[in-house]
Design a protein around this motif. Structure first.
Motif, PDB file in Angstrom:
ATOM      1  N   LYS A  11      13.421  -4.841 -11.070  1.00  0.00           N
ATOM      2  CA  LYS A  11      14.600  -3.720 -10.207  1.00  0.00           C
ATOM      3  C   LYS A  11      14.217  -3.332  -8.949  1.00  0.00           C
ATOM      4  CE  LYS A  11      16.483  -1.725 -14.405  1.00  0.00           C
ATOM      5  NZ  LYS A  11      17.122  -0.394 -15.042  1.00  0.00           N
TER       6      LYS A  11
ATOM      7  N   SER B  90      15.287  -7.408  -7.304  1.00  0.00           N
ATOM      8  CA  SER B  90      16.391  -7.868  -7.968  1.00  0.00           C
ATOM      9  C   SER B  90      16.847  -9.077  -7.668  1.00  0.00           C
ATOM     10  CB  SER B  90      17.475  -7.033  -8.264  1.00  0.00           C
ATOM     11  OG  SER B  90      17.155  -5.892  -9.271  1.00  0.00           O
TER      12      SER B  90
ATOM     13  N   ILE C 236      18.400  -5.750 -14.913  1.00  0.00           N
ATOM     14  CA  ILE C 236      18.196  -5.935 -13.496  1.00  0.00           C
ATOM     15  C   ILE C 236      19.155  -5.078 -12.821  1.00  0.00           C
ATOM     16  CG2 ILE C 236      18.956  -7.527 -11.666  1.00  0.00           C
ATOM     17  CD1 ILE C 236      18.559  -9.884 -13.742  1.00  0.00           C
TER      18      ILE C 236
ATOM     19  N   THR D 176      23.382  -7.146  -5.558  1.00  0.00           N
ATOM     20  CA  THR D 176      23.452  -7.722  -6.798  1.00  0.00           C
ATOM     21  C   THR D 176      24.446  -8.199  -7.498  1.00  0.00           C
ATOM     22  OG1 THR D 176      22.775  -5.775  -7.837  1.00  0.00           O
ATOM     23  CG2 THR D 176      20.953  -6.808  -7.162  1.00  0.00           C
TER      24      THR D 176
END
Length: 518
Positions: A267, A270, A309, A315
């Motif tokens: 995290k 990511s 994630i 992202t």
């Protein structure tokens, strides 16, 4: 779509449109924390922009109490206030922001002469920075500590100065090595974005020389997470550019496994994790390892679904591009192009419209080319041409020259297939000139161009024989170290086989897949 992008050019409008519901709610709470803020003009501006589909300055001036003279300042103030609100909301999920906050507070305390309190906050910042390996920020903290210790009596123990000095030297060496690897990784990636895969022996020698000159001797067991990450990135791009997909697979597998060994990093980093997965899937695709590709794609999508994630605007775009390009790749492998158009394209475009204005040209070009190839495989040459023209008409000639070259080659084939061959000679000349201009003029490309150039000389009953001759010539280059790159972009052999056997490209690829995997 282009009009929408034009309307989004106002940075404030774009920022407001990227806010989630919770971020908007937190912003309203933030500006209303003091009662008088309810009358602030920037809140009025926020409310009207939030309701807009397209940026309209005239509507803002007509519907608010803001004058044209005030608008620029109010916009700047709103932009600043939104960023402050976002910072407050996201500090808990971004440890580097939290560290910066501690550093800022410690500087305020230092300026007030509260040295001991300042050092205590720096110690808190240091603990977080060490745990999450934010070495550059950690060095900044240590340098600040050194400055306080050297200038003021802080009642610290005598060994503190020596400890800080040692930590500083070790960090500088570590950061220097990490930067060397990250620079190598970035420069190799930049080279790939410019020209794609190696085209000849000269390219290969250049890449190998550059890589060896910038990689140092190391013991993998002594490397920290980021050193390993940048090393794997550099190696993946090094092998990827050389079309060595076996080594690319091995290193990208280590890249993804690295995150599995450091689960907290998934995290925190990511984007790097997603990129590792992408190159793992890409390697499996080019190696035609269908079952492992399918299981890896399924695992990738499962992690996304289970929130393994961190999802933010950055992202989300990568998840979108990697998910859909690999879903399309799966249909390529299976020879189910028509099914891919029905099952993948509708949801792809639904999401694409929402994020198009925030995607960079590289990803957009990749997506257009993938879509064009999917349509070509299904026999829909009209849509193939439509999406190839979006690449061909792109003004950024220095970006993905390889894609631009092969988009022109596929465009030539699609025009021939669709019967739009009244200006074929002109299209051939244009394609030829572009390959020469891009210094991408090799045997396979020459043979294909020459084939189309001479096609008009033959009678209809002789055409099939010409297709056979071209296929026999090109098959010889299927495993050539440099000429094979054409086949990575364009399944020309399947198209030629389809013409020879009077079948569709889809049926040729599907039969090949079923014979091998079923």
């Amino acid at each position: 779509m282009s009009n929408y992008k034009k309307n989004c050019l106002d940075h404030l409008f774009l920022l407001v449109k990227t806010l989630s519901k919770s971020e908007k709610r937190n912003f309203i709470i933030y500006v209303n924390r003091i009662k008088k803020n309810q009358n602030y003009k920037y809140l009025e501006l926020f409310e009207i922009i939030n309701k807009m589909d397209n940026y309209n300055e005239k509507k803002i001036l007509d519907k608010t109490t803001i004058s044209k003279k005030q608008l620029s300042n109010v916009k700047s103030n709103l932009y600043k206030q939104i960023l402050i609100s976002l910072k407050i909301q996201h500090t808990k999920n971004n440890y580097d922001i939290k560290i910066r906050e501690y550093i800022d507070f410690s500087k305020i305390l230092y300026n007030k002469g509260l040295y001991i309190q300042s050092l205590k906050l720096l110690e808190k910042a240091k603990i977080i920075a060490k745990y999450y390996e934010y070495n550059t920020i950690l060095l900044e903290i240590i340098e600040f500590e050194k400055m306080i210790e050297s200038q003021h009596i802080t009642r610290s123990i005598c060994s503190k100065s020596r400890e800080l000095s040692t930590d500083s030297k070790e960090l500088i060496n570590k950061i220097k090595y990490t930067n060397t690897l990250s620079n190598l990784s970035l420069e190799l990636y930049g080279l790939y974005l410019k020209v794609g895969y190696v085209r000849n022996e000269k390219d290969k020698i250049f890449i190998e020389t550059y890589f060896r000159a910038n990689i140092t001797v190391f013991n993998i067991d002594n490397l920290c997470f980021y050193e390993k990450l940048f090393l794997y990135q550099a190696k993946v791009w090094y092998y990827y550019i050389q079309q060595n997909f076996i080594m690319c697979y091995k290193i990208s597998y280590k890249w993804v496994k690295l995150f599995h060994n450091y689960k907290k990093k998934k995290k925190l980093n990511s984007i790097s994790y997603l990129k590792g997965y992408h190159y793992l899937l890409d390697s499996l695709f080019y190696l035609n390892h269908y079952y492992e590709f399918s299981s890896t794609l399924k695992q990738f999508e499962k992690e996304i679904k289970n929130n393994k994630i961190l999802t933010n605007e950055n992202t989300y775009i990568l998840i979108f591009i990697y998910t859909y390009t690999n879903r399309i790749n799966k249909h390529y492998m299976e020879g189910t192009f028509s099914k891919g158009i029905k099952t993948v394209i509708p949801s792809l475009f639904d999401k694409f419209k929402k994020i198009y204005n925030r995607m960079d040209h590289h990803y957009i070009m990749i997506l257009y080319y993938k879509i064009a190839c999917l349509y070509f495989g299904s026999g829909d040459n009209k849509n193939t041409i439509l999406y190839l023209l979006k690449i061909i008409e792109n003004k950024k000639k220095d970006l993905r020259q390889d894609l631009q070259c092969f988009a022109r080659l596929l465009h030539l084939i699609a025009c021939y297939e669709s019967g739009l061959d009244e200006n074929l000679d002109q299209k051939i000349k244009s394609t030829y000139k572009f390959f020469i201009q891009m210094d991408d003029w090799y045997i396979v490309q020459k043979e294909i161009i020459l084939f189309f150039k001479n096609l008009g000389k033959f009678y209809p009953n002789q055409i099939k024989e010409q297709f056979k001759k071209l296929r026999d010539k090109l098959i010889k280059y299927n495993n050539h170290p440099y000429e094979k790159r054409t086949f990575l972009y364009l399944d020309i052999i399947s198209w030629l086989s389809a013409k020879i056997e009077n079948k569709s490209v889809e049926s040729i690829v599907r039969e090949r897949f079923l014979n091998k995997f079923k």
